[in-house]
Design a protein around this motif. Structure first.
Motif, PDB file in Angstrom:
ATOM      1  N   SER A 222      13.681  85.588  48.722  1.00 13.01           N
ATOM      2  CA  SER A 222      13.289  86.592  49.734  1.00 13.01           C
ATOM      3  C   SER A 222      14.515  87.089  50.510  1.00 13.01           C
ATOM      4  O   SER A 222      14.492  88.166  51.112  1.00 13.01           O
ATOM      5  CB  SER A 222      12.257  86.006  50.693  1.00 13.01           C
ATOM      6  N   THR A 223      15.598  86.314  50.479  1.00 10.12           N
ATOM      7  CA  THR A 223      16.813  86.735  51.198  1.00 10.12           C
ATOM      8  C   THR A 223      17.616  87.777  50.412  1.00 10.12           C
ATOM      9  O   THR A 223      18.543  88.382  50.955  1.00 10.12           O
ATOM     10  CB  THR A 223      17.723  85.512  51.439  1.00 10.12           C
ATOM     11  N   PHE A 224      17.275  87.955  49.134  1.00  8.88           N
ATOM     12  CA  PHE A 224      18.031  88.909  48.307  1.00  8.88           C
ATOM     13  C   PHE A 224      17.580  90.328  48.632  1.00  8.88           C
ATOM     14  O   PHE A 224      16.402  90.663  48.501  1.00  8.88           O
ATOM     15  CB  PHE A 224      17.805  88.608  46.821  1.00  8.88           C
ATOM     16  N   ASP A 225      18.516  91.175  49.063  1.00  7.33           N
ATOM     17  CA  ASP A 225      18.172  92.553  49.448  1.00  7.33           C
ATOM     18  C   ASP A 225      18.833  93.524  48.457  1.00  7.33           C
ATOM     19  O   ASP A 225      20.049  93.738  48.511  1.00  7.33           O
ATOM     20  CB  ASP A 225      18.649  92.825  50.873  1.00  7.33           C
ATOM     21  N   PRO A 226      18.045  94.150  47.585  1.00 10.60           N
ATOM     22  CA  PRO A 226      18.635  95.003  46.537  1.00 10.60           C
ATOM     23  C   PRO A 226      18.848  96.455  46.953  1.00 10.60           C
ATOM     24  O   PRO A 226      19.441  97.230  46.218  1.00 10.60           O
ATOM     25  CB  PRO A 226      17.555  94.952  45.446  1.00 10.60           C
ATOM     26  N   VAL A 227      18.361  96.830  48.146  1.00 12.99           N
ATOM     27  CA  VAL A 227      18.294  98.256  48.499  1.00 12.99           C
ATOM     28  C   VAL A 227      19.570  98.719  49.209  1.00 12.99           C
ATOM     29  O   VAL A 227      19.987  98.127  50.211  1.00 12.99           O
ATOM     30  CB  VAL A 227      17.073  98.538  49.409  1.00 12.99           C
ATOM     31  N   VAL A 228      20.174  99.778  48.677  1.00 12.29           N
ATOM     32  CA  VAL A 228      21.332 100.393  49.328  1.00 12.29           C
ATOM     33  C   VAL A 228      20.836 101.161  50.546  1.00 12.29           C
ATOM     34  O   VAL A 228      19.977 102.033  50.437  1.00 12.29           O
ATOM     35  CB  VAL A 228      22.049 101.355  48.346  1.00 12.29           C
ATOM     36  N   LYS A 229      21.378 100.822  51.720  1.00  9.93           N
ATOM     37  CA  LYS A 229      20.884 101.435  52.963  1.00  9.93           C
ATOM     38  C   LYS A 229      21.495 102.819  53.196  1.00  9.93           C
ATOM     39  O   LYS A 229      20.826 103.729  53.654  1.00  9.93           O
ATOM     40  CB  LYS A 229      21.207 100.532  54.172  1.00  9.93           C
ATOM     41  N   ASP A 230      22.807 102.953  52.902  1.00  5.39           N
ATOM     42  CA  ASP A 230      23.467 104.250  53.086  1.00  5.39           C
ATOM     43  C   ASP A 230      23.882 104.763  51.708  1.00  5.39           C
ATOM     44  O   ASP A 230      24.907 104.338  51.163  1.00  5.39           O
ATOM     45  CB  ASP A 230      24.694 104.080  53.991  1.00  5.39           C
ATOM     46  N   PRO A 231      23.087 105.680  51.135  1.00  3.88           N
ATOM     47  CA  PRO A 231      23.345 106.135  49.762  1.00  3.88           C
ATOM     48  C   PRO A 231      24.732 106.722  49.558  1.00  3.88           C
ATOM     49  O   PRO A 231      25.226 106.763  48.434  1.00  3.88           O
ATOM     50  CB  PRO A 231      22.268 107.209  49.541  1.00  3.88           C
ATOM     51  N   ALA A 232      25.375 107.181  50.644  1.00  3.15           N
ATOM     52  CA  ALA A 232      26.701 107.798  50.501  1.00  3.15           C
ATOM     53  C   ALA A 232      27.831 106.782  50.609  1.00  3.15           C
ATOM     54  O   ALA A 232      28.993 107.115  50.372  1.00  3.15           O
ATOM     55  CB  ALA A 232      26.877 108.882  51.568  1.00  3.15           C
ATOM     56  N   ASP A 233      27.507 105.557  50.959  1.00  2.00           N
ATOM     57  CA  ASP A 233      28.535 104.539  51.172  1.00  2.00           C
ATOM     58  C   ASP A 233      28.806 103.788  49.854  1.00  2.00           C
ATOM     59  O   ASP A 233      28.093 102.848  49.501  1.00  2.00           O
ATOM     60  CB  ASP A 233      28.058 103.571  52.264  1.00  2.00           C
ATOM     61  N   MET A 234      29.844 104.215  49.132  1.00  2.00           N
ATOM     62  CA  MET A 234      30.102 103.632  47.811  1.00  2.00           C
ATOM     63  C   MET A 234      30.498 102.161  47.881  1.00  2.00           C
ATOM     64  O   MET A 234      30.289 101.409  46.936  1.00  2.00           O
ATOM     65  CB  MET A 234      31.182 104.432  47.059  1.00  2.00           C
ATOM     66  N   LYS A 235      31.073 101.753  49.027  1.00  5.57           N
ATOM     67  CA  LYS A 235      31.401 100.327  49.191  1.00  5.57           C
ATOM     68  C   LYS A 235      30.113  99.508  49.154  1.00  5.57           C
ATOM     69  O   LYS A 235      30.036  98.459  48.517  1.00  5.57           O
ATOM     70  CB  LYS A 235      32.132 100.089  50.512  1.00  5.57           C
ATOM     71  N   GLU A 236      29.098 100.007  49.872  1.00  5.07           N
ATOM     72  CA  GLU A 236      27.818  99.293  49.897  1.00  5.07           C
ATOM     73  C   GLU A 236      27.152  99.338  48.512  1.00  5.07           C
ATOM     74  O   GLU A 236      26.612  98.344  48.042  1.00  5.07           O
ATOM     75  CB  GLU A 236      26.865  99.883  50.947  1.00  5.07           C
ATOM     76  N   VAL A 237      27.216 100.512  47.876  1.00 10.86           N
ATOM     77  CA  VAL A 237      26.612 100.654  46.539  1.00 10.86           C
ATOM     78  C   VAL A 237      27.228  99.615  45.588  1.00 10.86           C
ATOM     79  O   VAL A 237      26.518  98.884  44.888  1.00 10.86           O
ATOM     80  CB  VAL A 237      26.840 102.087  45.979  1.00 10.86           C
ATOM     81  N   ASN A 238      28.553  99.542  45.587  1.00 11.69           N
ATOM     82  CA  ASN A 238      29.224  98.614  44.666  1.00 11.69           C
ATOM     83  C   ASN A 238      28.940  97.151  45.027  1.00 11.69           C
ATOM     84  O   ASN A 238      28.808  96.299  44.137  1.00 11.69           O
ATOM     85  CB  ASN A 238      30.735  98.890  44.641  1.00 11.69           C
ATOM     86  N   ALA A 239      28.841  96.880  46.334  1.00 12.80           N
ATOM     87  CA  ALA A 239      28.529  95.506  46.757  1.00 12.80           C
ATOM     88  C   ALA A 239      27.130  95.113  46.273  1.00 12.80           C
ATOM     89  O   ALA A 239      26.904  93.985  45.802  1.00 12.80           O
ATOM     90  CB  ALA A 239      28.616  95.391  48.281  1.00 12.80           C
ATOM     91  N   LYS A 240      26.166  96.059  46.358  1.00 12.12           N
ATOM     92  CA  LYS A 240      24.788  95.761  45.897  1.00 12.12           C
ATOM     93  C   LYS A 240      24.758  95.596  44.372  1.00 12.12           C
ATOM     94  O   LYS A 240      24.010  94.767  43.842  1.00 12.12           O
ATOM     95  CB  LYS A 240      23.841  96.886  46.322  1.00 12.12           C
ATOM     96  N   LYS A 241      25.566  96.393  43.690  1.00 14.78           N
ATOM     97  CA  LYS A 241      25.627  96.241  42.224  1.00 14.78           C
ATOM     98  C   LYS A 241      26.189  94.868  41.861  1.00 14.78           C
ATOM     99  O   LYS A 241      25.664  94.174  41.000  1.00 14.78           O
ATOM    100  CB  LYS A 241      26.526  97.328  41.599  1.00 14.78           C
ATOM    101  N   ARG A 242      27.262  94.480  42.548  1.00 10.90           N
ATOM    102  CA  ARG A 242      27.882  93.173  42.267  1.00 10.90           C
ATOM    103  C   ARG A 242      26.897  92.042  42.563  1.00 10.90           C
ATOM    104  O   ARG A 242      26.786  91.081  41.795  1.00 10.90           O
ATOM    105  CB  ARG A 242      29.162  92.980  43.096  1.00 10.90           C
ATOM    106  N   ALA A 243      26.145  92.178  43.655  1.00  9.19           N
ATOM    107  CA  ALA A 243      25.172  91.130  44.013  1.00  9.19           C
ATOM    108  C   ALA A 243      24.098  91.013  42.929  1.00  9.19           C
ATOM    109  O   ALA A 243      23.667  89.913  42.572  1.00  9.19           O
ATOM    110  CB  ALA A 243      24.533  91.450  45.362  1.00  9.19           C
ATOM    111  N   ALA A 244      23.676  92.172  42.409  1.00  8.33           N
ATOM    112  CA  ALA A 244      22.649  92.162  41.348  1.00  8.33           C
ATOM    113  C   ALA A 244      23.196  91.508  40.081  1.00  8.33           C
ATOM    114  O   ALA A 244      22.524  90.674  39.443  1.00  8.33           O
ATOM    115  CB  ALA A 244      22.195  93.590  41.059  1.00  8.33           C
TER     116      ALA A 244
END
Ligand code: SF4
Length: 307
Positions: A222-244
């Protein structure tokens, strides 16, 4: 007017084996359509070849049963012609990740608003159970004389690396979770994969039974959060991809996760890119005048072909 499950009753009675997980996926898809109050007339279910690919015949929406491995380009063409349609692909693992693998990867580069619900049972069940690209190495199933000599691909990892913006996994006997993930995938604006581990009691009974799935799969923490909050923030996008990817690489046969691994509401869909280039969908073309006469003049084209 809202539709009911009965409105989606099949054109013909399905001929899947008793206990086949395809039944669960069909049931989940119908419940998703009813739950989201989708209009079957504005929906197209596309498939390739295989047991699972018979599904468009068993549901009362528009449907196309296409060529082996070619469901994705068919679906892309349909969506390009009429972007207002909800376009869903229901095909098998052999069809999508084997012969269709090139299309699977290319689709990720486009991020069109279409949904892939892949029936993943590890075997080519329509042709007597040969090993598909997702059958793990050294796994012995009925249709092969020796344990599988090839290693398996991980379709979720491949999807994330290819550019899919919604990536999830479920199992065919868990209708509640399937409906939840199918609904999220359809609501998502972009290319979505839901890989559905599917029961094949005929050719892969040992590793795809309801008991096997219950013992070997579990929901993502339940602690795993797959959703990118700021679609324009590529740092966040890449971090979520790496986590997945990390989560997927942490799995083994006894710990297979289900749920959403990655979700990025990326506005850069292929449809948006066409719009930016002022290319409109054919559905919006004016092809006749008010009296129904064609307003397309092909005289020049014919003259150019005269010899
Ligand atoms: Fe289902 Fe397997 Fe039978 Fe095909 S062979 S209908 S996948 S149980």
């Amino acid at each position: 007017m809202s539709i009911s499950l009965k409105d989606l009753d099949p054109h013909e009675i399905n001929d899947w084996c008793p206990g086949c997980g395809d039944n669960g996926i069909l049931s989940a898809l119908k419940n998703t359509i009813v739950g989201m109050d989708l209009d079957p007339h504005n929906m197209v279910v596309v498939s390739g070849i295989g047991c699972s690919s018979k599904l468009p015949n068993f549901i009362n929406t528009n449907g196309v049963h296409t060529l082996h491995g070619r469901a994705i380009p068919f679906a892309e063409g349909i969506k390009l012609a009429n972007p207002d349609l909800t376009v869903v692909i229901d095909s098998g693992d052999g069809d999508t990740y084997g012969i269709g693998a090139g299309h699977f990867v290319s689709a990720g580069r486009r991020n069109m608003d279409i949904k892939l619900f892949v029936h993943d049972n590890g075997v080519y069940s329509l042709t007597k159970g040969q090993a598909s690209p997702t059958l793990p190495e050294n796994r012995k199933v009925k249709g092969i004389p020796e344990p599988n000599i090839n290693s398996a691909i991980n379709p979720l990892e491949l999807a994330i690396f290819s550019g899919y913006t919604f990536v999830a996994r479920t199992t065919s006997y868990n209708i509640k979770e399937e409906v939840d993930l199918m609904s999220k995938a359809i609501r998502h604006k972009g290319l979505a994969l839901v890989d559905i581990l599917q029961g094949c009691p005929t050719y892969n009974p040992e590793y795809t039974s309801p008991q096997w799935f219950t013992q070997h799969t579990k929901p993502l923490p339940s602690t795993f959060d797959p959703v990118v909050k700021d679609p324009a923030d590529m740092k966040e996008v890449n971090a979520k991809k790496r986590a997945a990817i990390d989560m997927l690489m942490s799995e083994d046969e006894n710990n297979i996760y289900t749920g959403v691994f990655f979700q990025w509401e990326n506005p850069d869909t292929f449809e948006k890119r066409l719009q930016d280039r002022h290319i409109t969908a054919p559905i919006h073309d004016q092809i006749a005048d008010n009296d129904g006469r064609s307003n397309i003049d092909i005289t020049k084209t014919i003259q150019s072909l005269l010899v």
